[in-house]
Scaffold this active site. Structure first.
Site, PDB file in Angstrom:
ATOM      1  CG  ASP A  70      -5.243   4.227  -1.853  1.00  0.00           C
ATOM      2  OD1 ASP A  70      -5.174   3.177  -2.514  1.00  0.00           O
ATOM      3  OD2 ASP A  70      -5.864   4.323  -0.777  1.00  0.00           O
ATOM      4  CB  ILE A  71      -2.995   1.557  -6.633  1.00  0.00           C
ATOM      5  CG1 ILE A  71      -3.239   0.449  -5.594  1.00  0.00           C
ATOM      6  CG2 ILE A  71      -1.519   1.877  -6.767  1.00  0.00           C
ATOM      7  CD1 ILE A  71      -2.597  -0.883  -5.977  1.00  0.00           C
ATOM      8  CE1 TYR A 162      -1.293 -11.096  -0.809  1.00  0.00           C
ATOM      9  CE2 TYR A 162      -0.770 -13.409  -0.455  1.00  0.00           C
ATOM     10  CZ  TYR A 162      -0.435 -12.166  -0.965  1.00  0.00           C
ATOM     11  OH  TYR A 162       0.758 -11.994  -1.630  1.00  0.00           O
ATOM     12  CE  LYS A 166      -0.710  -9.698  -4.490  1.00  0.00           C
ATOM     13  NZ  LYS A 166      -0.137  -8.629  -5.337  1.00  0.00           N
TER      14      LYS A 166
END
Length: 362
Positions: A70-71, A162, A166
């Protein structure tokens, strides 16, 4: 027609590559391509979400051993990077669904922003990377809704978790750029248009939702049939990521970000579904506007001319061929064909299109 660059197998053969998000839709296709060129790839991702995910159709489950990470966990990620000591990094791991981001904004920001920062910090500490490509999205731009094509120098922004996450990811990369360039490691972000292709089963995406409905004899209901997007086959941006990584590793002077999208105008959801239904067969669509769910941009388009100028990357497949190949991929899979064979056939057709484009350019 410009000269079209393709990834160089000689560059990738034996090259140590870290690919995050390798169990996802785009990641599975990219891992497939990298392995076909002989790259030494280590993945880093969560397990596939969907029971019918593409990953197990293309790759042995054995390779997941040691690659599930999991990053968001900086310690585990740093240990993995230190073990791999990659030369090339392709960062695709993300929470990539707009509607899910409304339901889980904290998780979306943690994955897309903190996760990216964790990765770059681990790479800075290891010091072996020579090229880093961080993938974001066409939705990073501050969108006024006028439908014009966004270029890489346009302001960034986002009105949903989202898109905003980003755009923030882009800022994280910008904050690390001086460090990596000082360490002789090229770094850039890649902003891809809406990607379709065989093997995507994610929730709230156009093709997966359509195939789930049609394969069960149901009519697909569409929320926003007149929304426009820059549709492209999954192999198109993946080619861009690979060529961009090669150029970064060579020390070429490049822009900090590149759009990868179709050269033709964006198409509506209705345009895509009309084509898809004709190729899938026996498919019905209810095009009535359904005012449900959170707000999403009505119009979105990208200007991919910088990638054409700097990387010799421009779309090879037009919308009708892209949709036809995607619809037939799902139709053939449901008819019992091997997902691996179908992906190999699409790759072969794509490489043939690239060779043919060289002839036309000449």
């Amino acid at each position: 027609m410009i000269h079209q660059s393709m990834p160089d197998p000689d560059f990738w053969r034996g090259r140590k590559v870290l690919l995050t998000g390798h169990t996802g839709f785009k990641g599975s296709w990219l891992l497939f391509w990298l392995e076909s060129m002989g790259a030494d790839v280590t993945g880093c991702a969560l397990p596939p979400e969907q029971p019918a995910a593409l990953f197990p159709l293309l790759h042995s489950q054995d390779r997941l051993s040691g690659e599930i990470a999991d990053i968001r966990d900086a310690h585990d990620l740093a240990n993995l990077v230190q073990r791999v000591r990659p030369e090339i990094v392709l960062h695709l791991a993300a929470q990539s669904l707009v509607r899910r981001s409304y339901a889980d904004p904290v998780g979306t920001y943690a994955t897309n922003v903190t996760g990216t920062n964790n990765l770059l910090q681990a790479l800075a500490q290891t010091g072996t990377a020579r090229a880093i490509v961080v993938t974001t999205t066409d939705k990073v731009y501050r969108n006024s809704g006028d439908g014009r094509r966004f270029c890489e120098t346009d302001p960034l922004g986002g009105e949903d978790p989202y898109s905003a996450s980003k755009a923030a990811c882009e800022m994280v990369v910008a904050g690390w750029r001086a460090h990596f360039e000082g360490a002789r490691c090229g770094i850039a972000t890649a902003r891809a248009g809406n990607v379709i292709g065989g093997g995507d089963w994610a929730e709230d995406r156009l093709f997966p939702d359509a195939i789930r409905a049609w394969s069960n004899g149901r009519t697909l209901s569409v929320r926003r049939p007149l929304a426009t997007r820059p549709w492209q086959h999954v192999l198109e941006p993946l080619r861009g990521y690979l060529v961009l990584a090669e150029k970064l590793a060579s020390g070429a002077e490049l822009a900090p970000a590149y759009n990868f999208g179709p050269t033709e105008d964006s198409a509506t959801v209705r345009d895509v579904l009309t084509l898809a239904a004709s190729h899938f067969g026996g498919a019905g669509v209810d095009y009535d506007e359904i005012p449900e769910g959170p707000a999403e941009a009505q119009a979105l388009a990208l200007d991919p001319s910088l990638a054409a100028a700097d990387l010799s990357i421009s779309g090879l497949w037009k919308l009708d061929q892209t949709v036809a190949l995607t619809a037939r991929w799902y139709r053939d899979l449901l008819d019992g064909r091997s997902g691996r064979d179908l992906c190999e056939e699409d790759c072969s057709a794509y490489f043939h299109a690239a060779r043919a484009s060289v002839g036309r350019a000449a």
